[in-house]
Design a protein around this motif. Structure first.
Motif, PDB file in Angstrom:
ATOM      1  N   ALA A 178      40.552  30.429  38.557  1.00  0.00           N
ATOM      2  CA  ALA A 178      41.347  31.454  39.197  1.00  0.00           C
ATOM      3  C   ALA A 178      40.810  32.743  39.311  1.00  0.00           C
ATOM      4  N   GLY A 179      39.618  33.038  38.919  1.00  0.00           N
ATOM      5  CA  GLY A 179      38.744  34.372  39.380  1.00  0.00           C
ATOM      6  C   GLY A 179      39.790  35.452  38.267  1.00  0.00           C
ATOM      7  N   LEU A 180      40.319  36.433  38.886  1.00  0.00           N
ATOM      8  CA  LEU A 180      40.862  37.355  38.118  1.00  0.00           C
ATOM      9  C   LEU A 180      42.237  37.058  37.184  1.00  0.00           C
ATOM     10  N   GLN A 181      42.717  36.063  37.904  1.00  0.00           N
ATOM     11  CA  GLN A 181      43.829  35.527  37.150  1.00  0.00           C
ATOM     12  C   GLN A 181      43.694  34.261  36.118  1.00  0.00           C
ATOM     13  N   ALA A 182      42.381  34.200  35.882  1.00  0.00           N
ATOM     14  CA  ALA A 182      42.010  33.075  34.951  1.00  0.00           C
ATOM     15  C   ALA A 182      42.658  33.156  33.685  1.00  0.00           C
ATOM     16  N   ASP A 183      42.761  34.378  33.311  1.00  0.00           N
ATOM     17  CA  ASP A 183      43.440  34.516  32.000  1.00  0.00           C
ATOM     18  C   ASP A 183      45.007  34.161  32.095  1.00  0.00           C
ATOM     19  N   GLU A 184      45.690  34.484  33.015  1.00  0.00           N
ATOM     20  CA  GLU A 184      46.836  34.205  33.156  1.00  0.00           C
ATOM     21  C   GLU A 184      47.407  32.588  33.349  1.00  0.00           C
TER      22      GLU A 184
ATOM     23  N   ALA B 186      49.062  27.598  30.223  1.00  0.00           N
ATOM     24  CA  ALA B 186      48.985  26.379  29.641  1.00  0.00           C
ATOM     25  C   ALA B 186      48.862  26.336  28.220  1.00  0.00           C
ATOM     26  N   GLY B 187      48.918  27.458  27.736  1.00  0.00           N
ATOM     27  CA  GLY B 187      48.886  27.431  26.188  1.00  0.00           C
ATOM     28  C   GLY B 187      47.542  27.267  25.556  1.00  0.00           C
ATOM     29  N   ALA B 188      46.529  27.833  26.510  1.00  0.00           N
ATOM     30  CA  ALA B 188      45.059  27.423  25.927  1.00  0.00           C
ATOM     31  C   ALA B 188      44.516  28.799  25.518  1.00  0.00           C
ATOM     32  N   GLU B 189      43.191  28.748  25.609  1.00  0.00           N
ATOM     33  CA  GLU B 189      42.608  30.217  25.223  1.00  0.00           C
ATOM     34  C   GLU B 189      43.161  31.562  25.383  1.00  0.00           C
ATOM     35  N   ASP B 190      43.110  32.321  24.577  1.00  0.00           N
ATOM     36  CA  ASP B 190      43.501  33.518  24.990  1.00  0.00           C
ATOM     37  C   ASP B 190      42.535  34.689  25.139  1.00  0.00           C
ATOM     38  N   PHE B 191      42.235  34.992  26.437  1.00  0.00           N
ATOM     39  CA  PHE B 191      41.245  35.962  26.813  1.00  0.00           C
ATOM     40  C   PHE B 191      41.797  36.924  27.942  1.00  0.00           C
TER      41      PHE B 191
ATOM     42  N   ALA C 212      35.949  40.421  35.851  1.00  0.00           N
ATOM     43  CA  ALA C 212      35.147  40.998  34.350  1.00  0.00           C
ATOM     44  C   ALA C 212      35.955  40.433  33.285  1.00  0.00           C
ATOM     45  N   SER C 213      35.117  40.160  32.077  1.00  0.00           N
ATOM     46  CA  SER C 213      35.868  39.471  30.939  1.00  0.00           C
ATOM     47  C   SER C 213      35.375  39.728  29.630  1.00  0.00           C
ATOM     48  N   ASP C 214      35.782  39.602  28.588  1.00  0.00           N
ATOM     49  CA  ASP C 214      35.417  39.669  27.172  1.00  0.00           C
ATOM     50  C   ASP C 214      34.461  38.633  27.083  1.00  0.00           C
TER      51      ASP C 214
END
Length: 340
Positions: free
Chosen positions: A206-212, A217-222, A318-320
């Motif tokens: 989901a690109g820029l929305q991958a964190d959302e 889904a209650g998965a990784e927090d990034f 971009a991401s951590d």
């Protein structure tokens, strides 16, 4: 359709170049695949506004997943683009030194290219201007990497999507994923404005929305944020002046402006790189664009007075943690393909 018709083997979230490439690959197998895209068409986000380069990885840092993937992909572009009917050309790149202070950086890059087995030649300023006569007269040396390439990123994304759909994938446009239903720790349904779809696996592209998507889904927090890049597109008459990618030797903080031929015959100048938490702001501003022109003009003086067809801004995801490509540890049937 009824719930039984909606049972998917794989639900892919995001119809950018990554999601569409994954769909293209998965439809080589006997799988029911669907792609869910929030915007009205494929290539609605980062994939449509970038520099259109297919890189060899000669200047990528050793040891990273990015470098490993780029180097594995580079030799396969010809075969892929021929199959998909997508414009692709190995035009080569000149990394130029604008003074003696840049020579160590060129030598380091030449050594790295050699260690990777990528063909690269150190040239004098005169030899470099022999290849691209429009280069600035104060270029004292250059590293020539003949296998660096350009591609049409929009046509690539569309071709991946068309291939996937021809092979049986279903593309749902204007269909943002709003949430998930989980049962015993796994995603059992993808919830969208067009209804719920049961699925075996979910790919988060989901690109820029991958964190959302991960959070829903209650998965990784990034955290994902936009790395904004402003570009200027020049008229095709300048495409004849610049038939190689031109970039300044890297400094501590930046690669600086690139001068990039496009497969359509124009020339791109840019991009800048400014981090912004506002993922939707794609504005451009005169001061930044003036900086892009100045930076490009130092490499190829003729471009600073060139007529511009248009300006545009892209937002790279971009991401951590870059190149987050793995199965989720908390939700075993969710696979991340994010921050690429």
């Amino acid at each position: 359709g009824s719930p039984s018709h909606r049972a998917l083997d794989v639900a892919i979230i995001g119809a950018g170049v990554v999601g569409c490439a994954i769909a293209h690959r998965l439809t080589h197998f006997d799988l029911r695949v669907a792609i869910f895209e929030a915007t009205s068409d494929v290539c609605g986000g980062a994939s449509r506004a970038n520099s259109g380069m297919a890189i060899t990885g000669f200047d990528c840092a050793p040891g990273s997943l990015e470098t490993e993937l780029v180097r594995a992909a580079s030799p396969r572009w010809e075969q892929l683009t021929e199959q998909l009917g997508v414009p692709f050309r190995r035009v080569g790149e000149l990394v130029v030194a604008l003074g003696e202070q840049d020579l160590p950086a060129l030598q380091a890059l030449a050594g790295q290219a050699d260690a990777y087995g990528i063909d690269a030649d150190l040239l004098t300023g005169e030899q470099a201007r022999g290849l691209v006569p429009a280069l600035a007269s104060d270029v004292v040396a250059a590293l020539h990497v003949p296998s660096e390439a350009i591609i049409d990123p929009i046509r690539l994304t569309i071709a991946y999507a068309e291939s996937a759909v021809l092979n049986g994938a279903v593309l749902h446009r204007s269909t943002p994923v709003t949430g998930f239903r989980l049962s015993s720790g796994r995603i059992s349904q993808v919830r969208t404005a067009q209804g719920d779809f049961s699925c075996g696996y979910v790919v988060n592209a989901a690109g820029l929305q991958a964190d959302e998507i991960s959070a829903a889904a209650g998965a990784e927090d990034f955290r994902m944020w936009a790395r904004k890049g402003q570009f200027i597109l020049l008229d095709r008459s300048y495409g004849r002046l610049v038939d190689k990618i031109i970039v300044a030797a890297p400094s501590e903080d930046t690669r600086g402006t690139l001068v990039i031929p496009t497969t359509g015959g124009g020339v791109l100048l840019g991009p800048t790189a400014v981090d912004d938490d506002d993922k939707s702001n794609l504005s451009h501003d005169t001061a930044t664009l003036r900086g892009v022109l100045e930076g490009a003009g130092r490499l190829v003086p003729a471009v600073s007075s060139a007529p511009h067809i248009k300006y545009f801004t892209g937002a790279r995801p971009a991401s951590d943690c870059l190149y987050r490509i793995h199965r989720s540890e908390g939700v075993p049937n969710l696979v991340h393909a994010a921050a690429i």
